[in-house]
Structure formats: C-alpha cells, structure tokens
Design a protein around this motif. Structure first.
Motif, PDB file in Angstrom:
ATOM      1  N   LYS A   1       0.816  -1.217   0.000  1.00 50.76           N
ATOM      2  CA  LYS A   1       0.000   0.000   0.000  1.00 50.76           C
ATOM      3  C   LYS A   1       0.851   1.270   0.000  1.00 50.76           C
ATOM      4  CE  LYS A   1      -3.689  -2.417   2.475  1.00 50.76           C
ATOM      5  NZ  LYS A   1      -4.477  -2.496   3.740  1.00 50.76           N
ATOM      6  N   SER A   2       2.040   1.180  -0.587  1.00 55.09           N
ATOM      7  CA  SER A   2       2.913   2.358  -0.633  1.00 55.09           C
ATOM      8  C   SER A   2       2.277   3.487  -1.431  1.00 55.09           C
ATOM      9  CB  SER A   2       4.271   1.985  -1.234  1.00 55.09           C
ATOM     10  OG  SER A   2       4.124   1.414  -2.521  1.00 55.09           O
ATOM     11  N   PHE A   3       1.502   3.139  -2.465  1.00 56.89           N
ATOM     12  CA  PHE A   3       0.730   4.121  -3.235  1.00 56.89           C
ATOM     13  C   PHE A   3      -0.680   3.585  -3.438  1.00 56.89           C
ATOM     14  CE2 PHE A   3       5.116   5.006  -4.558  1.00 56.89           C
ATOM     15  CZ  PHE A   3       5.171   6.382  -4.355  1.00 56.89           C
ATOM     16  N   LEU A   4      -1.654   4.497  -3.426  1.00 62.35           N
ATOM     17  CA  LEU A   4      -3.050   4.066  -3.516  1.00 62.35           C
ATOM     18  C   LEU A   4      -3.809   4.720  -4.672  1.00 62.35           C
ATOM     19  CD1 LEU A   4      -3.902   4.014   0.298  1.00 62.35           C
ATOM     20  CD2 LEU A   4      -3.429   2.059  -1.191  1.00 62.35           C
ATOM     21  N   LYS A   5      -3.127   5.550  -5.437  1.00 59.29           N
ATOM     22  CA  LYS A   5      -3.746   6.164  -6.616  1.00 59.29           C
ATOM     23  C   LYS A   5      -2.700   6.291  -7.710  1.00 59.29           C
ATOM     24  CE  LYS A   5      -7.351   8.967  -4.395  1.00 59.29           C
ATOM     25  NZ  LYS A   5      -7.974  10.316  -4.315  1.00 59.29           N
ATOM     26  N   LEU A   6      -3.151   6.360  -8.948  1.00 62.15           N
ATOM     27  CA  LEU A   6      -2.261   6.636 -10.064  1.00 62.15           C
ATOM     28  C   LEU A   6      -2.416   8.107 -10.440  1.00 62.15           C
ATOM     29  CD1 LEU A   6      -0.280   5.909 -12.290  1.00 62.15           C
ATOM     30  CD2 LEU A   6      -2.223   5.138 -13.692  1.00 62.15           C
ATOM     31  N   LYS A   7      -1.367   8.863 -10.193  1.00 63.07           N
ATOM     32  CA  LYS A   7      -1.372  10.294 -10.521  1.00 63.07           C
ATOM     33  C   LYS A   7      -0.220  10.588 -11.474  1.00 63.07           C
ATOM     34  CE  LYS A   7      -3.275  11.682  -6.016  1.00 63.07           C
ATOM     35  NZ  LYS A   7      -3.045  12.531  -4.800  1.00 63.07           N
ATOM     36  N   VAL A   8      -0.558  10.938 -12.699  1.00 59.12           N
ATOM     37  CA  VAL A   8       0.444  11.321 -13.694  1.00 59.12           C
ATOM     38  C   VAL A   8       0.187  12.785 -14.021  1.00 59.12           C
ATOM     39  CG1 VAL A   8       1.519  10.770 -15.896  1.00 59.12           C
ATOM     40  CG2 VAL A   8       0.315   8.972 -14.627  1.00 59.12           C
ATOM     41  N   LYS A   9       1.113  13.653 -13.623  1.00 52.72           N
ATOM     42  CA  LYS A   9       0.895  15.095 -13.751  1.00 52.72           C
ATOM     43  C   LYS A   9       1.941  15.750 -14.646  1.00 52.72           C
ATOM     44  CE  LYS A   9      -1.306  15.575  -9.216  1.00 52.72           C
ATOM     45  NZ  LYS A   9      -1.320  16.337  -7.946  1.00 52.72           N
ATOM     46  N   VAL A  10       1.496  16.732 -15.418  1.00 47.02           N
ATOM     47  CA  VAL A  10       2.403  17.529 -16.238  1.00 47.02           C
ATOM     48  C   VAL A  10       2.881  18.720 -15.406  1.00 47.02           C
ATOM     49  CG1 VAL A  10       2.621  18.969 -18.304  1.00 47.02           C
ATOM     50  CG2 VAL A  10       1.305  16.842 -18.395  1.00 47.02           C
ATOM     51  N   ARG A  11       4.174  18.891 -15.333  1.00 49.55           N
ATOM     52  CA  ARG A  11       4.781  19.981 -14.574  1.00 49.55           C
ATOM     53  C   ARG A  11       5.735  20.778 -15.469  1.00 49.55           C
ATOM     54  NH1 ARG A  11       4.706  19.089  -8.904  1.00 49.55           N
ATOM     55  NH2 ARG A  11       2.569  18.490  -8.395  1.00 49.55           N
ATOM     56  N   ASN A  12       6.108  21.970 -15.007  1.00 49.70           N
ATOM     57  CA  ASN A  12       7.097  22.763 -15.740  1.00 49.70           C
ATOM     58  C   ASN A  12       8.456  22.064 -15.735  1.00 49.70           C
ATOM     59  OD1 ASN A  12       5.335  24.853 -16.394  1.00 49.70           O
ATOM     60  ND2 ASN A  12       5.677  25.882 -14.430  1.00 49.70           N
ATOM     61  N   LYS A  13       8.765  21.425 -14.593  1.00 47.07           N
ATOM     62  CA  LYS A  13      10.010  20.682 -14.456  1.00 47.07           C
ATOM     63  C   LYS A  13       9.722  19.422 -13.657  1.00 47.07           C
ATOM     64  CE  LYS A  13      13.163  24.659 -14.579  1.00 47.07           C
ATOM     65  NZ  LYS A  13      14.317  25.337 -13.927  1.00 47.07           N
ATOM     66  N   ILE A  14      10.519  18.376 -13.882  1.00 45.75           N
ATOM     67  CA  ILE A  14      10.311  17.155 -13.098  1.00 45.75           C
ATOM     68  C   ILE A  14      10.917  17.304 -11.706  1.00 45.75           C
ATOM     69  CG2 ILE A  14      10.154  15.639 -15.083  1.00 45.75           C
ATOM     70  CD1 ILE A  14      13.063  14.794 -14.588  1.00 45.75           C
ATOM     71  N   LEU A  15      11.785  18.302 -11.551  1.00 41.07           N
ATOM     72  CA  LEU A  15      12.383  18.603 -10.256  1.00 41.07           C
ATOM     73  C   LEU A  15      12.501  20.109 -10.127  1.00 41.07           C
ATOM     74  CD1 LEU A  15      13.776  17.686  -7.635  1.00 41.07           C
ATOM     75  CD2 LEU A  15      15.932  17.620  -8.898  1.00 41.07           C
ATOM     76  N   ALA A  16      11.702  20.698  -9.236  1.00 43.10           N
ATOM     77  CA  ALA A  16      11.721  22.149  -9.057  1.00 43.10           C
ATOM     78  C   ALA A  16      13.081  22.594  -8.538  1.00 43.10           C
ATOM     79  CB  ALA A  16      10.622  22.568  -8.089  1.00 43.10           C
ATOM     80  N   ASP A  17      13.724  23.510  -9.257  1.00 43.74           N
ATOM     81  CA  ASP A  17      15.067  23.940  -8.860  1.00 43.74           C
ATOM     82  C   ASP A  17      15.188  25.451  -8.692  1.00 43.74           C
ATOM     83  OD1 ASP A  17      15.116  24.900 -11.491  1.00 43.74           O
ATOM     84  OD2 ASP A  17      16.140  23.121 -12.238  1.00 43.74           O
ATOM     85  N   GLY A  18      14.167  26.203  -9.105  1.00 44.62           N
ATOM     86  CA  GLY A  18      14.214  27.659  -8.958  1.00 44.62           C
ATOM     87  C   GLY A  18      15.212  28.330  -9.876  1.00 44.62           C
ATOM     88  N   LEU A  19      15.758  27.590 -10.848  1.00 43.98           N
ATOM     89  CA  LEU A  19      16.785  28.139 -11.732  1.00 43.98           C
ATOM     90  C   LEU A  19      16.162  28.680 -13.023  1.00 43.98           C
ATOM     91  CD1 LEU A  19      19.449  25.295 -11.402  1.00 43.98           C
ATOM     92  CD2 LEU A  19      19.388  27.457 -10.153  1.00 43.98           C
ATOM     93  N   ASN A  20      16.660  29.840 -13.452  1.00 44.85           N
ATOM     94  CA  ASN A  20      16.231  30.428 -14.712  1.00 44.85           C
ATOM     95  C   ASN A  20      17.476  30.797 -15.515  1.00 44.85           C
ATOM     96  OD1 ASN A  20      13.235  30.600 -14.377  1.00 44.85           O
ATOM     97  ND2 ASN A  20      13.815  31.845 -12.618  1.00 44.85           N
ATOM     98  N   ASP A  21      18.243  29.791 -15.860  1.00 49.03           N
ATOM     99  CA  ASP A  21      19.513  29.988 -16.549  1.00 49.03           C
ATOM    100  C   ASP A  21      19.481  29.207 -17.857  1.00 49.03           C
ATOM    101  OD1 ASP A  21      22.099  30.174 -17.435  1.00 49.03           O
ATOM    102  OD2 ASP A  21      23.029  29.752 -15.501  1.00 49.03           O
ATOM    103  N   SER A  22      19.325  29.918 -18.973  1.00 45.78           N
ATOM    104  CA  SER A  22      19.210  29.271 -20.273  1.00 45.78           C
ATOM    105  C   SER A  22      20.518  28.614 -20.715  1.00 45.78           C
ATOM    106  CB  SER A  22      18.776  30.283 -21.336  1.00 45.78           C
ATOM    107  OG  SER A  22      19.717  31.344 -21.434  1.00 45.78           O
ATOM    108  N   THR A  23      21.646  28.983 -20.060  1.00 41.58           N
ATOM    109  CA  THR A  23      22.933  28.393 -20.432  1.00 41.58           C
ATOM    110  C   THR A  23      23.244  27.144 -19.616  1.00 41.58           C
ATOM    111  OG1 THR A  23      24.210  29.684 -18.816  1.00 41.58           O
ATOM    112  CG2 THR A  23      23.806  30.698 -20.962  1.00 41.58           C
TER     113      THR A  23
END
Length: 343
Positions: A102-124
């Motif tokens: 019972k580690s997970f009880l629902k299937l949630k597939v979500k679209v996000r801006n990033k798969i890991l929020a990093d707060g970075l806005n560096d195009s390079t």
C-alpha cells in the motif's frame, strides 16, 4: 476514455487487500527532451492504468520522475512498456529496500514545468552535462578520501533520520534552497576538492552535479541510483555500509531501514526515535517525529491545540477549516515551535 482516478485511496486499499497479491515499489527518472508532455502523460496513464500501476509521476519537457508500485505479476509487462519508449529503454529502476503493498493508492500522472523544481532560470545551464557516477564501492572509497567533501542533497527532515557518515547535511526545506547555500559554503573547494553528492534515488544529484559543473566546480561526482541503489549493491557485493539510520521515502511508508542506528529523537519527548508521522489534525498535517508513547498520549497530534481540535466532531472540524487559506505552508516539514526537541 478514463484518464483519471475514479477510486478513493480507501477503496483502492480495500481492493489491494482483497486481491492478496504482492506489489513492487519502484522509482526511476530520466532527463530527456519531451516535445508534448501532455500527450506523453495521457499515453502513460492509459497503459499503466491497465497494468494496475499506482503512484506519483511527473512529466515535463525535461523528462520524467516516477515513484510507483506495480503488481509483481505485471512487472515484466510494465518493464516491456518502458522499453518500448526510446528514452526509457534501459532506464535504471530503483527497487525499494522494503516492500509495502500500500505504498501508493492512486495513479497520478501530472504535467509539470520541471520534473524537479530547482528555482533556476539559466538558459545556459545544460542539465545533461552531469558529474561522474559512482557505484557503492567507488563511493565508499571516495568519501574515505580526506580530499573529498560529501554533501547530502536532501532536505532537513530526510537527513535527520539517516545520512552517510561524515556527510554535510544542509538545514534546508527544499532542493531549490540547497543549491546556492552549498555553492557558497564550498566556494573555496571548487577546484581543489572532490565534490561527492547523494540523494534518495539520484534525480536531485543528477541536476545538482550539472549545475555545480556549470558554476565552476572541477571534480564533481554523484552516487548512482542514490541511497536505494547503494543499499542494494552493499548487500549484493558484501560491502561495508556507510549509511546510518533510515532512508526517508515519499510514499505511505515514509522511511525504510538501512541500518539499525537511530540517530534522531522524538520531537515531543526527546527519546531516541526515527518514526515520522503527520499530525492527525488535517488542518495542520505537520510532518514530525513521534514515538509510540507520545503518539498514544497526544492522540497522534503535534500539539495540545491539535489534540483538542480532533476531539471535536467531523462537522465542527470542517467548520473550523472553512475559509482558511490552504497553502503548502500547512504541510511544514518538521518546522514548528511546538516541537520542543527538534534538532
């Protein structure tokens, strides 16, 4: 066509119990260029729902980050589906150290801006220009070197219950908080020392290693597969375990034991304890460490105020919550003045 959950967590738990079949808890990630994350998201949901996959999956233009469980009997079919997707062929799957149906009880597939929020806005910033991966044996050798700085890239509530011997454990709430703090603290070591990082399954270190290379660090390394893969290799290869305590995980288990060491304490009485829980008061839901004695005494609450609130009827509790602004701040991870023994 159904592209969302119809069952509640309670209903799903009952079905899992009734089925009586073993499930496998798995996590994986992959950075890749995904042209249309929404179409990819729907494709995953349709196929994985048929395989009875449950979990929390994030999809973005930069890739996929997945924590899920799948019936053991469907694992090969699930793996075959992954292999049918070009950038997920041969992706490393981290199998949980401790299994829980019972580690997970629902299937949630979500679209996000990033798969890991990093707060970075560096195009390079090139997320694919990563540091060198280390297996468990290489990792042990590297952190034993006095010319190495070992950094825990997880949050304070994770490292509090378990971390590698001698590791730096930043007192941060989120991954994005840690990047600049670590860079500033290790400025003098950019060129002369080995920077070795680790996290739960590797995804945070993957991005952090590329970021620190971008910021001028010369010798950047990461523990491949994170703590989960390290533990598997230590067992299989008979290596010395350098991890103390439990590995925090983001599912209903909250942690899995890596060693028998208890390095944290109950936040309410101070006794040795490493069991996380969420406050029973749903308007609080604070994550904190609580021993069995305090859980019984406090009715699984973090404070006397919350204890009083859960003694009210459901309707009275609902009325108290009415109109209150619910933000992420109510899910504070162990940050509260009520926690007298929080380190």
């Amino acid at each position: 066509m159904q592209l969302y959950n119809k069952l509640s967590a309670k209903e799903r738990a009952a079905l899992i119990e009734e089925a009586g079949k073993d499930r496998m808890t798995i996590s994986f990630y992959q950075y890749a260029n995904i042209g249309n994350p929404q179409i990819f998201r729907d494709h995953l949901f349709i196929n994985w729902d048929q395989l009875d996959v449950l979990g929390r999956i994030y999809v973005a233009h930069e890739g996929i980050n997945a924590q899920l469980s799948v019936p053991a009997e469907n694992f090969n079919a699930f793996k075959a589906h992954l292999e049918s997707i070009s950038f997920l062929n041969d992706v490393r799957l981290n199998i949980a150290v401790e299994q829980d149906n019972k580690s997970f009880l629902k299937l949630k597939v979500k679209v996000r801006n990033k798969i890991l929020a990093d707060g970075l806005n560096d195009s390079t910033f090139d997320v694919t220009n990563i540091g060198k991966h280390l297996g468990a044996k290489e990792f042990n050798e590297m952190i034993a070197d006095e010319n190495t700085v070992c950094v825990d890239m997880r949050n304070h509530y994770e490292s509090e219950i378990g971390h590698f011997k001698g590791a730096i454990t930043p007192d941060v709430d989120t991954f994005r908080d840690s990047l600049d703090i670590i860079e500033a603290d290790l400025e003098k070591d950019k060129e002369g020392k080995n920077l070795v990082m680790y996290c739960t399954g590797g995804i945070r270190c993957e991005k952090a290693s590329a970021y620190y290379k971008h910021k001028g660090f010369k010798n950047v390394f990461q523990l491949e597969g994170g703590i989960i893969e390290y533990t598997r290799q230590v067992k299989e290869e008979g290596l010395e375990n350098q991890f103390l305590g439990k590995n925090f995980v983001f599912d209903h288990r909250l942690a899995e034991e890596i060693s028998s060491d208890i390095i944290s304490n109950c936040h309410q009485c101070g006794e040795p304890c490493d069991t996380h829980t969420n406050c029973e008061n749903m308007a609080c839901h604070l994550l904190f460490i609580q021993c069995k004695s305090c859980a019984e005494k406090m009715n699984n609450c973090c404070s006397d105020d919350c204890k009083s609130i859960i003694a009210l009827s459901f309707e009275e509790q609902k009325e108290l919550r009415k109109g209150a602004f619910a933000s992420n701040k109510i899910y504070k991870k162990g940050r509260s003045e009520n926690l007298k023994f929080k380190k």
